[in-house]
Design a protein around this motif. Structure first.
Motif, mmCIF file in Angstrom:
data_model
loop_
_atom_site.group_PDB
_atom_site.id
_atom_site.type_symbol
_atom_site.label_atom_id
_atom_site.label_comp_id
_atom_site.label_asym_id
_atom_site.label_seq_id
_atom_site.Cartn_x
_atom_site.Cartn_y
_atom_site.Cartn_z
ATOM 1 N N THR A 65 5.404 -1.601 7.408
ATOM 2 C CA THR A 65 4.828 -2.573 8.348
ATOM 3 C C THR A 65 3.636 -1.961 9.071
ATOM 4 O O THR A 65 3.451 -0.742 9.065
ATOM 5 N N GLY A 66 2.836 -2.821 9.711
ATOM 6 C CA GLY A 66 1.722 -2.332 10.521
ATOM 7 C C GLY A 66 0.400 -2.442 9.786
ATOM 8 O O GLY A 66 0.309 -3.018 8.697
ATOM 9 N N SER A 67 -0.627 -1.866 10.402
ATOM 10 C CA SER A 67 -1.974 -1.946 9.826
ATOM 11 C C SER A 67 -2.756 -0.709 10.245
ATOM 12 O O SER A 67 -2.335 0.021 11.149
ATOM 13 N N PRO A 68 -3.901 -0.456 9.604
ATOM 14 C CA PRO A 68 -4.698 0.719 9.952
ATOM 15 C C PRO A 68 -5.101 0.758 11.433
ATOM 16 O O PRO A 68 -5.257 1.837 12.003
ATOM 17 N N MET A 72 1.010 2.503 10.938
ATOM 18 C CA MET A 72 1.986 1.877 10.042
ATOM 19 C C MET A 72 3.310 2.601 10.124
ATOM 20 O O MET A 72 3.382 3.788 10.407
ATOM 21 N N THR A 73 4.359 1.835 9.863
ATOM 22 C CA THR A 73 5.692 2.411 9.806
ATOM 23 C C THR A 73 6.223 2.256 8.393
ATOM 24 O O THR A 73 6.237 1.158 7.840
ATOM 25 N N VAL A 74 6.606 3.384 7.820
ATOM 26 C CA VAL A 74 7.092 3.393 6.440
ATOM 27 C C VAL A 74 8.586 3.686 6.479
ATOM 28 O O VAL A 74 9.017 4.721 6.990
ATOM 29 N N GLY A 75 9.369 2.755 5.942
ATOM 30 C CA GLY A 75 10.815 2.940 5.893
ATOM 31 C C GLY A 75 11.169 4.157 5.057
ATOM 32 O O GLY A 75 10.498 4.456 4.065
ATOM 33 N N GLY A 88 -2.467 -0.503 1.909
ATOM 34 C CA GLY A 88 -2.688 -0.183 3.316
ATOM 35 C C GLY A 88 -2.623 1.314 3.562
ATOM 36 O O GLY A 88 -3.481 1.893 4.248
ATOM 37 N N VAL A 89 -1.622 1.959 2.978
ATOM 38 C CA VAL A 89 -1.468 3.403 3.163
ATOM 39 C C VAL A 89 -2.655 4.130 2.542
ATOM 40 O O VAL A 89 -3.249 5.031 3.142
ATOM 41 N N ALA A 90 -3.017 3.692 1.326
ATOM 42 C CA ALA A 90 -4.115 4.358 0.617
ATOM 43 C C ALA A 90 -5.431 4.196 1.381
ATOM 44 O O ALA A 90 -6.259 5.100 1.394
ATOM 45 N N PRO A 216 -2.663 5.309 13.590
ATOM 46 C CA PRO A 216 -3.773 4.477 13.147
ATOM 47 C C PRO A 216 -4.954 5.341 12.734
ATOM 48 O O PRO A 216 -5.118 6.464 13.212
ATOM 49 N N ASN A 217 -5.761 4.828 11.837
ATOM 50 C CA ASN A 217 -6.969 5.539 11.445
ATOM 51 C C ASN A 217 -8.010 4.529 11.010
ATOM 52 O O ASN A 217 -7.901 3.914 9.957
#
Lengths: 330, 172, 828
Positions: A65-68, A72-75, A88-90, A216-217
């Motif tokens: 979930t989340g955005s740049p 973001m939160t990664v389960g 999004g992560v990339a 965030p970035n």
């Protein structure tokens, strides 16, 4: 065929149930996420938990979930494949996706999880062996023995932190959530690890690592990861260097360099990173100072692949390469 | 003593587990020993011996199968975690008597020498081509980088995957 | 040859479909009702006396049916008659970590494993020996009470011609040392065996073995059973590479367990246990001295001296043969008119070494190909040109009396020189970003089957039987073993070609001692040539029977009949003919039930000295390779982007499969060159007596993956050999040999350092780059008390193949009565 020892399996559907089971069974139980670390270790009888609590049925561990802009939160149960392929992560932290892509092999990345990779047992070629092999060296300090064969006069275990994602997450300032029946806490990834081959995590035995929080970035941060291993796949990092820097008009405002594979935890080279602050990433003197200071931290021992003298030398080379990658990332 | 490290005799550890899963599009209802891996389930409970093993520790790729469409190593999947899921093995690749293009191209191109690693390679290649029908040589090598072969030197395997991809793209 | 319809065609291999559908049944894929499972308890000490084995706690575990120990196996065995030094379970002594001490047979494998931990073994530890130099220096305690002396298993010494005289006459003498680390086969299939008592009360052993015939012998000996009442079935091997060529303890123990329990018993080894079976590449320390003389175009070798020291591990295995092989084949590549060879094998407390792809030859080949490169560099000569000028000519005899019939070596060299751009690019390559690039070349030759069998006798080495059915189907029976190399396909292709039928019309039954005639096994690259010749003989005999019957029917001379396209017809009137099936029926009506046999025994070798049995072969294959490397001078990091390889195969029975054998050899050679190593670890003696395999796992024993494999350009050179079936020679082993030295020579071309030790790792390159010697490798060869050498005059000296100083040998060990007359040599 190598077979698992006998165990009782639990499949909780909620985090609350998982934490309850873990608390109930205590040290008899192990958590299993992707299984790529626990099952081989159990087959080699390095660990023989009689209860195994599987996390794959807990839905909230499977979300990103989340955005740049917000972070973001990664389960914890997100697979390494899903992580490296997540747009999004990339976009936000390409070095994390890159590090995930360098882990082991495609099927193992399909199975292995981000939470599992962070909690990966420390490795050592006196330790990642079958029960019978370890009996033939009269075991070692990590379990059932009294001597660390890597450093025989050492009072501590020198098994090696071998996670590829951990150094990157340390470098970018990520955090993790740990949950138990007593509640939840959130700590920086840098504080998750301890410099001890046996007690290598600051995770209490009743805690579950549930999520990884990426800061965030919006492009102000750059990060990179360099990995040393013999082959193009399969191999754990013999050395890993993560670097991250925040720049303002080409000048480093903040920087972090983290080494893995050369100690029982990811080592943050604080002084090395400081050498870059206020300088440009292609400033040869600053880079040289950073490389020297970072390499001093690398104390490889003879318990992984490659000769240790050369690995020490390679830490210099890989730190320089990781910094060069940062410079090129602009 | 080593003995102490192998737990024995606790009756709760000797329980069987009941599973329902789909293997090669057939529903299976099984009662098996709780310690078994998906590999052991396939080979020993279902006699699907096309899935091989070379280490049982996730270090060779010989036991790869598709689990819910994803390439996994069956030696590192606990059978108990497969309840309700769908598995495809090499035995499920053909369409009736007709070989999957990957199978016929492997057979023709010399991609199977001893044939022991072949099922794992076939399933890894199948997963790739379903995701990337026009995979490049580099993408093929990357997608197969979890499978070890000691016979071929991989090049004829790459060629077989390329030939099969061309056939599949041609709709044959 | 265009007239062939099967030979030389890229047809799908006969076992191809089964292998891509999962239908091929490897040993561990077999299961039988009521089957029990076996696990071995292995020694955790590297060297110890067994004082007591108490299995009572294991036997009390529910589900355990039987425990066997060394007391159940008093009779020793071993692959070579001279090294019967293994027991199926250790009787009084364990010699390495992994040596089997007891076996548990139980209702399932997990129970059997759990029970192994309940067996109590009391040991008295003994001092250990870690490597061959230590073995030389430590005669006591002896690992075995046989062998030459102390912990020396075997020492051999030969002088072929007046070597001292030749060396004295040479203008310059070059000397080199090299070390080749041990490595292992690593077939992906772990060894497995299923043993059971058949309905008729006889023993059946189905096993992943390359040598069912020798397993058959070992079972009969150890179990004291009539060999006629034992059936050994070689299941298709999931890779062998020499690692499944010995009879193994687990095979014999499973057989006894089946006999005792009356139930099928299976054992499937773990990967760690496969590392303990080993029989892999011997670590060899080597020294060479070569005397040279200048010639118009460069130089020639006048004499050469080679010394080898082999670390054999704990048992004999093929080791005596391996020792001979470190010297025997060095003369068939380049002209060496006078040759001295000394070889020594030692016992050490490690899993036994044996025959791995190339058996004993890759180690000295590495040394000699690097040595030649150094001499050429020193004398300013192109190493490719030198090799072309000095290649052993066809139809010649070597100094050690090996007969070379065909050789395509020069064509191989020319092919890789051209393909790689050697003349333009060597020494001229520039890398990007500080990376240096270089090219290296090396060559080799290899056997097409050993000229002498392991048990010296007058019997065929390979037999093929054909059974012809009225349907037109032909079944070919052969004892050869399919290990992935395509031997079933060679058999079927040859029979189909000779009889003019489709390969699918031929069923093959192979590797079954009850059903098939003996073939000695899938080792020494012997199957294509030997089984192939036997198959030709059997098929030609069948053709003769059919042709006679068809000639009568068609009323044409049999000599005019052609067998093709599933028909037998008149070559002068092709429409006048019969279907193949009709031809079979005509012949069956004429002769009764149809069957033919063929067999093959290699020609006698002209050498007749003690030791002349190792090296002779009906033919030799030749290979040349150019390897391109990239080296980072800052770190020593080494990458191989491209390899060109040419192999003289005589004739490719199937070009797709032949290319696969070449590329597979290149792959395995590259693994050895860059990363593979069977490494051991001794703990500090003050704290521990442990001496263990450093990492018996697929993760830490580094086998190259898909991302580590370079592009390979394979060129098949077809220089038909008169002794080969359709001219065919071997392809499964030879192309491995040049890869390691070509990598070393390329590293020198790139960065100017010599790595005289395999594997060639970044660490070693970095050390060499930092050293003043610009070299990494051994610096001394120990003094060894060599025996008096056998002195054998060379063919050029007018010798007769005999030694001048040999004591009379026992006749049954001699090479048979018929000795070929001396042949006029074309040797220099």
């Amino acid at each position: 065929m190598m077979r698992l020892p006998r165990f009782q399996y639990f499949a909780p559907r909620t985090l609350k149930d998982a934490a309850g089971l873990l608390s109930h069974w205590g040290p008899e139980a192990s958590l299993v996420a992707g299984g790529t670390d626990l099952w081989p270790n159990m087959k080699r009888r390095q660990f023989t938990p009689t209860r195994v609590i599987g996390l794959r049925g807990v839905p909230e561990l499977h979300a990103i979930t989340g955005s740049p802009s917000t972070g973001m939160t990664v389960g914890a149960m997100i697979s390494l494949t899903a992580l490296e392929r997540h747009d999004g992560v990339a976009a936000m932290w390409p070095a994390l996706a890159h590090a995930a892509r360098l882990i082991s092999t495609p099927p193992l990345r399909n199975m292995g999880t981000l939470g599992g990779n962070l909690c990966l047992d420390t490795r050592c070629n006196y330790w990642n062996q079958t029960l019978e092999w370890r009996k033939s060296i009269d075991f070692c300090l990590k379990k059932a023995g009294s001597i660390c064969w890597v450093a025989t006069s050492s009072p501590r275990c020198w098994a090696v932190s071998s996670s590829d994602t951990a150094p990157v997450l340390c470098a970018i300032g990520a955090e993790v959530t740990l949950l138990s029946t007593e509640g939840e806490r959130r700590i920086p990834v840098t504080q998750l690890f301890r410099d001890d081959g046996i007690e290598y995590l600051n995770k209490r035995s009743n805690e579950i690592l549930t999520a990884v929080h990426l800061p965030p970035n919006g492009g102000e941060w750059r990060a990179s990861y360099r990995k040393l291993r013999r082959r193009g796949s399969f191999d754990f990092p013999v050395l890993g260097v993560a670097a991250a820097a925040r720049l303002d008009r080409g000048v480093v405002v903040e920087a972090r360099i983290v080494l893995t594979g050369v100690g029982s935890r990811p080592h943050e080279a604080t002084e090395a990173a400081e050498a870059l602050v206020g300088k440009r990433l292609d400033d040869p003197a600053a880079v040289a100072t950073a490389v020297e200071r970072a390499a001093r931290l690398a104390k490889p021992l003879d318990n992984t692949d490659f000769a240790l003298g050369w690995r020490k030398e390679m830490s210099r080379h890989h730190v320089a390469a990781a910094i060069a990658d940062l410079a090129a990332a602009g | 003593m080593a003995t102490d490290l192998i737990p024995l005799g606790d009756p709760s550890l000797r329980q069987k587990v009941r599973l329902e899963l789909v293997v090669n599009e057939e529903r299976r209802d099984l009662v098996i020993d709780g310690y078994k891996s998906l590999l052991e389930l396939l080979r020993e409970e279902l006699q699907l011996t096309g899935t091989k093993h070379g280490c049982e520790l996730g270090e060779c790729g010989a036991c790869a199968v598709l689990l819910d469409g994803q390439l996994v190593l069956s030696c590192l999947v606990a059978a108990v975690e497969c309840d309700g899921r769908s598995v495809q093995t090499v035995e499920g690749m053909q369409n009736g008597p007709t070989l999957h293009p990957l199978q016929s191209c492997f057979a023709d191109a010399g991609a199977a020498q001893c044939g022991y690693c072949t099922p794992g390679f076939l399933l890894a290649a199948k997963e790739l081509l379903e995701r990337k029908p026009d995979a490049t040589r580099a993408e093929i090598a990357e997608a197969l980088s979890g499978q070890l072969c000691r016979c071929t030197g991989y090049l004829q395997i790459f060629e077989a995957v390329e030939a099969a991809a061309a056939q599949l793209r041609g709709g044959r | 040859m265009s007239e062939h319809r099967v030979i030389g065609k890229p047809l799908r291999r006969v076992d191809g479909r089964a292998k891509v559908t999962g239908q091929t049944r490897f040993a561990d894929d077999l299961s039988l009702p009521g089957m029990l499972h076996m696990k071995l308890l292995r020694s955790t000490l590297p060297h110890a006396r067994i004082l007591a084995v108490d299995a009572s706690r294991a036997l009390a575990l529910p589900g355990v049916k039987l425990v066997l120990t060394g007391a159940d196996f008093p009779i020793p065995f071993g692959i070579l008659p001279v090294s019967q030094d293994e027991h199926a379970l250790c009787t009084d002594r364990v010699r390495f970590v992994g040596d089997p001490v007891a076996a548990v047979i139980a209702v399932d494998e997990l129970t059997a494993y759990e029970a192994t931990a309940l067996i109590d073994v009391r040991y008295e530890p003994l001092a250990t020996i870690a490597d061959s130099e230590e073995a030389l220096a430590t005669p006591e305690p002896r690992l075995h009470d046989y062998g030459d002396d102390g912990n020396v298993h075997k020492r051999i010494a030969f002088d072929f011609g007046d070597v001292d005289g030749a060396m004295a006459k040479s203008e310059r003498v070059f000397e080199d040392l090299a070390f080749f680390s041990g490595n292992t086969h690593l077939p992906i299939e772990q060894h497995a065996t299923l043993a059971y008592v058949d309905g008729d009360g006889k023993l059946v052993v189905a096993s992943s073995t390359q040598t069912p015939h020798y397993l058959h012998r070992a079972l009969a000996k150890v179990l004291q059973l009539r060999a006629a009442h034992i059936r050994v079935i070689a299941t298709p091997n999931g890779g062998g590479f020499g690692g499944k060529s010995d009879p193994f303890n687990h095979e014999i123990v499973a057989a006894r367990a089946a006999l005792v329990t009356g139930r099928p018993v299976k054992i499937a080894l773990t990967r760690e246990e496969v590392f303990y079976c080993h029989r892999g590449r011997h670590p060899v320390l080597m020294k060479v001295r070569t005397g040279v003389r200048k010639t118009e175009r460069g130089f020639e070798i006048v004499g050469q001296e080679l010394e080898t020291l082999l670390d054999g591990g704990a048992y004999g295995s093929y080791g005596v043969a391996s020792t001979f092989y470190t010297g025997a084949l060095q003369t068939v590549t380049y002209r060496i008119p006078h040759y001295r060879f000394r070889g020594c094998r030692t016992f050490t407390n490690k899993p036994p070494c044996g025959p791995k792809r190339g058996h004993g030859t890759p180690q000295p080949r590495f040394l000699l190909e690097v040595h030649i490169d150094k001499i050429c560099t020193a004398l300013g000569i192109d190493p490719a040109a030198w090799r072309i000028d000095n290649a052993v000519p066809p139809d010649s005899l070597t100094a050690n009396w090996l007969r070379v019939s065909s050789t395509g070596l020069v064509r191989c060299i020319e092919a890789v020189v051209k393909a790689s751009g050697w003349n333009e690019r060597r020494g001229q390559l520039r890398g990007d970003g500080g990376v240096a690039r270089g090219l290296g070349l090396a060559c080799s030759s290899y056997l097409c089957g050993a000229g002498l069998p392991i048990y010296w006798n007058e019997l065929p080495h390979s037999g093929v039987q054909l059974q012809l059915d009225r349907s037109g189907r032909v079944t070919a029976f052969s004892g050869a073993t399919e290990i992935g190399q395509g031997s079933d396909n060679v058999l079927v292709a040859i029979v189909a070609e000779v009889l003019g039928i489709d390969p699918l019309d031929v069923r093959c039954v192979t590797g079954d001692t009850d059903l098939t005639p003996v073939d000695l096994g899938s080792y020494s690259s012997r199957v294509t040539l030997m089984m192939g010749n036997a198959a030709i003989e059997a098929a030609e005999r069948a053709r003769l029977l059919l042709a006679g019957a068809v000639a009568e029917k068609l009323n044409v001379p049999a000599s005019r009949l052609v067998f093709a396209d599933r028909r037998v017809f008149d070559s002068e009137a092709p429409e006048n003919g019969v279907e193949f099936a009709v031809a079979v029926q005509l012949a069956e009506a004429k002769h009764g039930t149809l069957g033919t046999t063929g067999s093959y025994r290699p020609p006698k070798s002209p050498g007749d000295y003690k030791g002349a049995g190792v090296g002779p072969s009906p033919a030799y294959s030749y290979s040349a390779a150019v390897v391109e490397v990239e080296v980072d001078p800052a770190t020593g990091w080494l990458r191989v982007p491209k390899i060109w390889v040419a192999h003289d195969i005589g004739r490719a029975i199937n070009p797709v499969l032949a290319r696969g054998q070449v590329e597979g050899s290149v792959y395995m050679g590259l693994g050895e060159a860059l990363m593979e190593e069977q490494a051991y670890r001794r703990l500090p003696p003050k704290l521990s007596g442990a001496h263990v395999h450093k990492f018996p796992s697929l993760l830490e024993y580094k086998s190259p993956g898909t991302l580590d494999m370079p592009d390979v350009e394979t060129i098949l050179i077809e220089e038909p050999d008169p002794n080969g079936p359709f001219g065919a020679k071997e392809v499964g082993q030879g192309p491995l040999l040049p890869i390691m030295p070509a990598v070393a020579n390329a590293v020198f071309d790139a960065v100017g350092v010599r790595i005289d030790e395999v594997p060639i790792t970044p660490e070693k390159i970095a050390k060499a780059l930092a050293s003043t010697s610009r070299r990494y490798g051994p610096t001394r060869f120990p003094t060894i008390a060599w025996p008096e050498p056998l002195v054998v005059p060379t063919p050029a000296d007018g010798g007769d193949g005999k030694a001048t100083n040999e004591r009379p040998r026992k006749r049954e060990l001699a090479r048979g009565a018929v000795i070929a007359p001396p042949v006029e040599g074309k040797q220099p």
